[in-house]
Write a protein that holds these residues in place. Sequence first.
Motif, PDB file in Angstrom:
ATOM      1  N   GLU A   1     -21.007  49.624 -10.164  1.00 12.94           N
ATOM      2  CA  GLU A   1     -20.836  48.169 -10.195  1.00 12.94           C
ATOM      3  C   GLU A   1     -22.082  47.425  -9.724  1.00 12.94           C
ATOM      4  OE1 GLU A   1     -17.547  46.854 -11.561  1.00 12.94           O
ATOM      5  OE2 GLU A   1     -18.334  48.800 -12.176  1.00 12.94           O
ATOM      6  N   LEU A   2     -22.873  48.068  -8.880  1.00 10.96           N
ATOM      7  CA  LEU A   2     -24.107  47.435  -8.408  1.00 10.96           C
ATOM      8  C   LEU A   2     -25.227  47.520  -9.435  1.00 10.96           C
ATOM      9  CD1 LEU A   2     -24.125  48.671  -4.694  1.00 10.96           C
ATOM     10  CD2 LEU A   2     -23.711  46.336  -5.492  1.00 10.96           C
ATOM     11  N   LYS A   3     -25.067  48.385 -10.446  1.00 12.72           N
ATOM     12  CA  LYS A   3     -26.145  48.620 -11.412  1.00 12.72           C
ATOM     13  C   LYS A   3     -25.892  47.996 -12.782  1.00 12.72           C
ATOM     14  CE  LYS A   3     -28.696  51.215  -8.681  1.00 12.72           C
ATOM     15  NZ  LYS A   3     -30.033  50.752  -8.223  1.00 12.72           N
ATOM     16  N   VAL A   4     -24.627  47.976 -13.240  1.00 17.65           N
ATOM     17  CA  VAL A   4     -24.362  47.515 -14.608  1.00 17.65           C
ATOM     18  C   VAL A   4     -24.539  46.006 -14.709  1.00 17.65           C
ATOM     19  CG1 VAL A   4     -22.807  49.432 -15.131  1.00 17.65           C
ATOM     20  CG2 VAL A   4     -21.877  47.323 -14.166  1.00 17.65           C
ATOM     21  N   PRO A   5     -24.959  45.501 -15.879  1.00 22.93           N
ATOM     22  CA  PRO A   5     -25.209  44.053 -16.011  1.00 22.93           C
ATOM     23  C   PRO A   5     -23.941  43.200 -15.982  1.00 22.93           C
ATOM     24  CG  PRO A   5     -25.521  45.193 -18.108  1.00 22.93           C
ATOM     25  CD  PRO A   5     -25.357  46.261 -17.071  1.00 22.93           C
ATOM     26  N   ALA A   6     -22.809  43.737 -16.457  1.00 19.79           N
ATOM     27  CA  ALA A   6     -21.551  42.976 -16.469  1.00 19.79           C
ATOM     28  C   ALA A   6     -20.473  43.808 -15.792  1.00 19.79           C
ATOM     29  CB  ALA A   6     -21.153  42.637 -17.901  1.00 19.79           C
ATOM     30  N   PRO A   7     -20.464  43.847 -14.444  1.00 17.96           N
ATOM     31  CA  PRO A   7     -19.538  44.737 -13.728  1.00 17.96           C
ATOM     32  C   PRO A   7     -18.084  44.280 -13.840  1.00 17.96           C
ATOM     33  CG  PRO A   7     -20.661  43.313 -12.170  1.00 17.96           C
ATOM     34  CD  PRO A   7     -21.295  43.068 -13.507  1.00 17.96           C
ATOM     35  N   MET A   8     -17.175  45.260 -13.768  1.00 12.45           N
ATOM     36  CA  MET A   8     -15.751  44.941 -13.710  1.00 12.45           C
ATOM     37  C   MET A   8     -15.457  44.111 -12.473  1.00 12.45           C
ATOM     38  SD  MET A   8     -12.519  47.583 -13.597  1.00 12.45           S
ATOM     39  CE  MET A   8     -12.641  48.063 -11.874  1.00 12.45           C
ATOM     40  N   PHE A   9     -16.115  44.455 -11.379  1.00 12.66           N
ATOM     41  CA  PHE A   9     -15.948  43.688 -10.139  1.00 12.66           C
ATOM     42  C   PHE A   9     -17.309  43.545  -9.476  1.00 12.66           C
ATOM     43  CE2 PHE A   9     -15.255  43.162  -5.611  1.00 12.66           C
ATOM     44  CZ  PHE A   9     -14.361  42.102  -5.606  1.00 12.66           C
TER      45      PHE A   9
END
Length: 581
Positions: free
Chosen positions: A269-277
């Motif tokens: 979640e800290l790395k992806v451009p559009a995190p689930m949360f």
Amino acid sequence: MARSGIFTKDHPHYRWVALSNTTLGMLMATINSSIVIISLPAIFTGVKLNPLEPGNVSYLLWMLMGYMLVTAVLVVMFGRMGDQFGRVRIYNLGFVIFTLAAIALCLDPFSGGPGAMWLIVFRFVQGVGGAMLFANSTAILTDAFPANKRGFALGLNQVAAIAGSFIGLILGGVLAEIDWRAVFFVSVPFGVIGTIWSIKSLHEVGQKNPGRIDWLGNATFGIGLIALLTGITYGIQPYGGSSQGWGNPWVLGSIIGGILLLVAFVFVELKVPAPMFDMRLFRIRAFSSGIFAGFLAAIGRGGLQFMLIIWLQGIWLPLHGYSYEATPLWAGIYMLPITIGFLIAGPISGALSDRYGSRGFATVGLLLVAATFVGLLLIPVNFEYWQFALLTGLNGIGSGLFSSPNRTAIMNSVPANERGAASGMAGVALNAGSSLSIGIFFSLMIAGLSVALPSALTNGLTSHGVPAAVATQVGNTPPVGSLFAAFLGYNPIQSLLGPTGILTAPHVDGATLTGKEFFPQLISGPFHDGLVVVFIAAAVMSVIGAIASFLGGGKYVHEEAAAPERQAATEEGEEVGAHSA
């Protein structure tokens, strides 16, 4: 342009339409999280299955935890999808799925194992709909109400969410007396009405946060949480020569693997451009403190429900002349004070938190809850009812003082375009805490019973004519069987000795052994030993939650916090424009 009616989103009373609809949705979803707990004997009798037979325990566990597990796993994903595609759209779909699953549950055509599997599968489907309702109801309310009115609205919504779990116990006991299918059918008319009403009346008024679906985040979170909660729940089953299954390689692997996947979820979640949360929301002190306190409160509240059911159905009600068959109904009735206390305190504290902030109410509420756990340890197992009613009523008041302001603080602290995800994370804290309470508190109770129950059971059986060899064998059976029997309102001695055929022997006092008082008197001492461990742990969790609530800080609303920055940026832009001119 003239407004055409109250169901248009620009009508001044639209927010009350949103409140009434989302409150119905939350009430329906949470009633169904607990309604099965107290009606399990009638349900298993209806499908002609004995849940206490060794091969059937898994059916019992999944009927208990399946709905809560699914909602806990999916609620963040559906909250994020609400931010992306529209909160009302996902909420409406949740009503449809929930209602269709309720209809399917009423129509179970099978018996035995297939009948139980039908119910378990459609409880899973119902949990999907419940997760959609959980994830988006508070976000819809936060969009509809201004910041200075949200405490009351979110408080009422949260009262419905948690009161529903207590109302479900009462309703399940009443409906189980009528017919086991009525336990599921009761959701159908409300689901149909709620579906039509939500489609007609609710509108998208919040900010969307579009982006791609975070498949990797969804996978690591979902699989990790399923593995962790399943492992902890199966840890209460015997393994090898142990009374519990914490040494089972599958249990350990499931728990460790689940934790590793949840750790991986944080990094994803800290790395992806559009995190689930957006994990950066945990940098907001009011949000992180509120989620942590809510999680601990949910564990304690879930543990209290299970322990009170065992206490009433397995001990107190039989000692006061109630048949085992009637104990589910009366256990629900005698637990009314906790529901009444919650219904009194919840709306009041929610409304007052709009003016005075959430910290004081939430902190005092959990401290009161902790005090009632200690108080329940000080009364005798065969208590006077007024003592029990007073303590459980105060526990409900404490939960009401905490829950409404806590949810208000969480939702006020996040940006408008993250409200769906924040609502989902609050739902995870509520549902995962309830699921975890099964494994945690049953394990603590079994640990307490394991010390004294075997010798008490062996000595009690031999004193009424049971041969020493049979008594020793029964006394050494894992305590989980006796605990589940008490939890379900069954006579444990009948279940333990019935297969041996010894109850009909002339030298055995079978009438006394299977009567209303023998087992409750036998288990009272060991049960209190277990209760000490359970309620001390619950009191400690409540105190830690109170500290977290206090450290969450004073009144904080994200829009108000951001306003000075926007104003400064505007003034700076105007100054630059003037110089350019």
